[in-house]
Design a protein around this motif. Sequence first.
Motif, short mmCIF file in Angstrom:
data_model
loop_
_atom_site.label_atom_id
_atom_site.label_comp_id
_atom_site.label_asym_id
_atom_site.label_seq_id
_atom_site.Cartn_x
_atom_site.Cartn_y
_atom_site.Cartn_z
N PRO A 215 7.53 2.11 -9.50
CA PRO A 215 6.36 1.44 -8.94
C PRO A 215 5.32 2.35 -8.32
O PRO A 215 4.16 1.98 -8.20
N GLY A 216 5.69 3.56 -7.88
CA GLY A 216 4.72 4.42 -7.20
C GLY A 216 4.66 4.10 -5.72
O GLY A 216 4.80 2.95 -5.30
N ARG A 217 4.44 5.11 -4.89
CA ARG A 217 4.47 4.96 -3.44
C ARG A 217 3.08 4.79 -2.83
O ARG A 217 2.95 4.33 -1.69
N THR A 218 2.04 5.15 -3.57
CA THR A 218 0.69 5.15 -3.03
C THR A 218 -0.19 4.22 -3.85
O THR A 218 -0.05 4.13 -5.07
N VAL A 219 -1.11 3.54 -3.16
CA VAL A 219 -2.10 2.70 -3.85
C VAL A 219 -3.48 3.14 -3.39
O VAL A 219 -3.76 3.21 -2.18
N LEU A 220 -4.34 3.45 -4.35
CA LEU A 220 -5.73 3.78 -4.08
C LEU A 220 -6.56 2.53 -4.31
O LEU A 220 -6.58 1.99 -5.42
N LEU A 221 -7.21 2.05 -3.27
CA LEU A 221 -8.08 0.89 -3.40
C LEU A 221 -9.47 1.37 -3.78
O LEU A 221 -10.09 2.15 -3.05
N VAL A 222 -9.93 0.94 -4.95
CA VAL A 222 -11.23 1.39 -5.45
C VAL A 222 -12.15 0.19 -5.64
O VAL A 222 -11.70 -0.94 -5.86
N ASP A 223 -13.43 0.45 -5.55
CA ASP A 223 -14.47 -0.55 -5.79
C ASP A 223 -15.21 -0.11 -7.03
O ASP A 223 -16.06 0.79 -6.98
N ALA A 224 -14.87 -0.73 -8.16
CA ALA A 224 -15.47 -0.35 -9.44
C ALA A 224 -16.19 -1.56 -10.01
O ALA A 224 -15.57 -2.58 -10.31
N GLY A 225 -17.50 -1.46 -10.15
CA GLY A 225 -18.25 -2.57 -10.70
C GLY A 225 -18.22 -3.80 -9.81
O GLY A 225 -18.35 -4.93 -10.29
N GLY A 226 -18.02 -3.62 -8.51
CA GLY A 226 -17.98 -4.74 -7.58
C GLY A 226 -16.63 -5.40 -7.45
O GLY A 226 -16.47 -6.36 -6.70
N ALA A 227 -15.62 -4.91 -8.18
CA ALA A 227 -14.28 -5.48 -8.11
C ALA A 227 -13.37 -4.55 -7.32
O ALA A 227 -13.29 -3.36 -7.62
N GLY A 228 -12.69 -5.08 -6.31
CA GLY A 228 -11.72 -4.30 -5.56
C GLY A 228 -10.39 -4.31 -6.28
O GLY A 228 -9.79 -5.37 -6.47
N VAL A 229 -9.93 -3.15 -6.68
CA VAL A 229 -8.69 -3.03 -7.46
C VAL A 229 -7.84 -1.91 -6.88
O VAL A 229 -8.36 -0.84 -6.52
#
Length: 257
Positions: A215-229
């Motif tokens: 699953p991975g230990r880190t999550v990068l929250l990005v704002d791409a094209g107005g969508a938070g992913v």
Amino acid sequence: MESLPAERKALLFSAGGVRLALRLAHLREILSVPGDAGEIQARGEAVPTAFVSTVLGLPGGPSPYALLTEGSPRIALRVEALHGIVDLAEAEFFQLPARTPLPQPAPFSGAVVARGSVALELAVGTLGFAPLEPAEEAPEPPQGLGAVADRELRFARAGLVYAVPLSVLVQVLEDPPLAPVPLTPPSHRGLLYHGRALHPVVDLAALYGEPAPGPGRTVLLVDAGGAGVGVVADRVLGVGEGGPDVIRPPWDGLFGG
């Protein structure tokens, strides 16, 4: 017209290890039942049984509770644990993020966040009795690479190095709790509740057809094209790490649609 009390409250429960919710307006009765019979008797009526874990493709286990639904035909939803009733006026209700691929019609009508935990609200009319087929990955993610940014953060995932421009990076989260969403494709790792919003979490390795090492230990929250992913990472790299082979995905193309 003001909502009826039953429409403002939901039962929280779990099946296959996933937290779920059902509005009391759809619930007739809760029974404690033994065994795994194909139907149960309730007030002299034979009610067919649907094991929620089986329908959603989750690991099976003891399911000692039956949730008898309203409507026609009535169904007894077998579940493994009950977590109480929540007043939706004191919780938060969300539509599922657009980038949460599900089979259609979707088995969930939204998500309830109560006491910091995410529960998927069942759409009872779509469930049936047989296992549902999971949603498939998108046929092909956008090709090409994004531009090199003056300031970027590099991270590792599944043996590859990626870079995200700091201009679209919102936050780096270590070991955040993720709510799994059954029947989504492998690239969808779950839902992240952060900043009073729900964000889908995507695994780039699975999205591009590579085997993912967990699953991975880190999550990068990005704002791409107005969508938070959220984007899964094994770890964030330090300055100078990563070498010349760095993948710079077209972030707006990946998540902006």
